[in-house]
Write an enzyme that holds these catalytic residues in place. Sequence first.
Site, PDB file in Angstrom:
ATOM      1  N   GLN A 219       0.810  -1.212   0.000  1.00 48.00           N
ATOM      2  CA  GLN A 219       0.000   0.000   0.000  1.00 48.00           C
ATOM      3  C   GLN A 219       0.847   1.267   0.000  1.00 48.00           C
ATOM      4  O   GLN A 219       0.316   2.374  -0.022  1.00 48.00           O
ATOM      5  CB  GLN A 219      -0.940  -0.006   1.212  1.00 48.00           C
ATOM      6  CG  GLN A 219      -1.937  -1.139   1.192  1.00 48.00           C
ATOM      7  CD  GLN A 219      -2.704  -1.267   2.491  1.00 48.00           C
ATOM      8  OE1 GLN A 219      -2.795  -0.328   3.271  1.00 48.00           O
ATOM      9  NE2 GLN A 219      -3.259  -2.443   2.738  1.00 48.00           N
TER      10      GLN A 219
ATOM     11  N   HIS B 107      -1.158   0.155   5.559  1.00 47.67           N
ATOM     12  CA  HIS B 107      -1.743   1.140   6.480  1.00 47.67           C
ATOM     13  C   HIS B 107      -0.857   2.359   6.708  1.00 47.67           C
ATOM     14  O   HIS B 107      -0.473   2.674   7.828  1.00 47.67           O
ATOM     15  CB  HIS B 107      -2.086   0.478   7.811  1.00 47.67           C
ATOM     16  CG  HIS B 107      -3.204  -0.516   7.737  1.00 47.67           C
ATOM     17  ND1 HIS B 107      -3.909  -0.919   8.847  1.00 47.67           N
ATOM     18  CD2 HIS B 107      -3.744  -1.184   6.694  1.00 47.67           C
ATOM     19  CE1 HIS B 107      -4.829  -1.803   8.478  1.00 47.67           C
ATOM     20  NE2 HIS B 107      -4.747  -1.974   7.172  1.00 47.67           N
TER      21      HIS B 107
ATOM     22  N   GLU C 206     -15.254   3.383   9.269  1.00 48.45           N
ATOM     23  CA  GLU C 206     -15.812   4.452  10.095  1.00 48.45           C
ATOM     24  C   GLU C 206     -15.743   5.818   9.425  1.00 48.45           C
ATOM     25  O   GLU C 206     -14.800   6.118   8.694  1.00 48.45           O
ATOM     26  CB  GLU C 206     -15.053   4.548  11.425  1.00 48.45           C
ATOM     27  CG  GLU C 206     -15.180   3.323  12.308  1.00 48.45           C
ATOM     28  CD  GLU C 206     -14.424   3.463  13.610  1.00 48.45           C
ATOM     29  OE1 GLU C 206     -14.444   2.508  14.408  1.00 48.45           O
ATOM     30  OE2 GLU C 206     -13.804   4.537  13.856  1.00 48.45           O
TER      31      GLU C 206
END
Length: 374
Positions: A88, A150, A241
Amino acid sequence: MERPDPSRRALLLAALAPALVPASARAAAAPEPSTFAQGLDRPWGLAFLPDGRLLVTQKGGALVIVSADGRRVSAPLAGVPAVADSGQGGLLDVALDPDFDTTPWVYLSYAERDGLTSGTAVARGRLVGEALQGTTVIFRQQPKVFGSGHFGARLVFARDKTLFVTLGDRQKGEPAQDLASHLGKVVRLNRDGSVPADNPKLPGARPEIWSFGHRNPQGAALHPRTGELWLVEHGPQGGDELNIARAGGNHGWPLRSQGCPYGSLAGTACRIGGGVHAPAFVEPLATWVPTSIAPSGLAFYTAAMFPEWRGSLFVGALAGAALWRLTLDGERVTAREALYRTLGERIRDVRQGPDGALYLLTDNPKGRILRIAR
């Protein structure tokens, strides 16, 4: 972590999404997007220059300029720092200095390697022609760790011209609660990388930390009325979220999540820490359960081109390959719908353009910029 293309269950759940939108919140059919620019290699972030051109990051490490009509993509700009293009990681977000007309700094977030470890870093350089000059690193996430996931890495300037940087937990979990670590945090910096004097004073914390307990915030935008920083972040298995990152707030990860550990059977019993964040932690404004959308990119719509969308919040989705429109009443999400699922493309970023259109980055080896206009 980021999800691959949608499963059958994800598609089934997405197909039911329009039924969750009250008739009063449904607008006329969204116009089909057109290809504004193409031939990009895994584009990640974009920023509009004052003359209408676009700066676009490509994950492999190239920063390019797209002409105002979308027809020309420049050669890679010189002056971009070396990036760790793995998993990532890579060249990630881009933002312009709030005083760009007089101080033409361009800010870049990226994955920076140090031996076998890596971490999110932020550099800035002056845009001169089609090159960055005087590029300097102003922030490095500490500690650097093993792994390639992340990184977070969204850049947002606040109204007071300080810089918010979102930082993922690097798939380590517990350090998101450790205030001596940058992992799983939002930090707030001055434009030169120094620490604002009015940052929250959290006991034992690094002074640049603004909020903590985040997992992987890959979408961020300022609320157009309040000026507060809104985030979307990846949950584990479910539990993505929408949050407001307020000074000193603890958002609970990895102690609370509406999502479940990977491999769990879908349901409520597997929710991490029981799911509910309050009162110990900040409760998210909205979640996606039981299937994640892997949100990336966030934009409030304020323009006149689509009056029926004014005040809506748009979220790009990597899993489910859609653009989500959230209808808001203050801080309450009253309805949401998934648009453009039939495109079948991961939406990495979404921005409102100076012309009032919406611009989407598609996350593909042959990526595109899509324009939604009428």
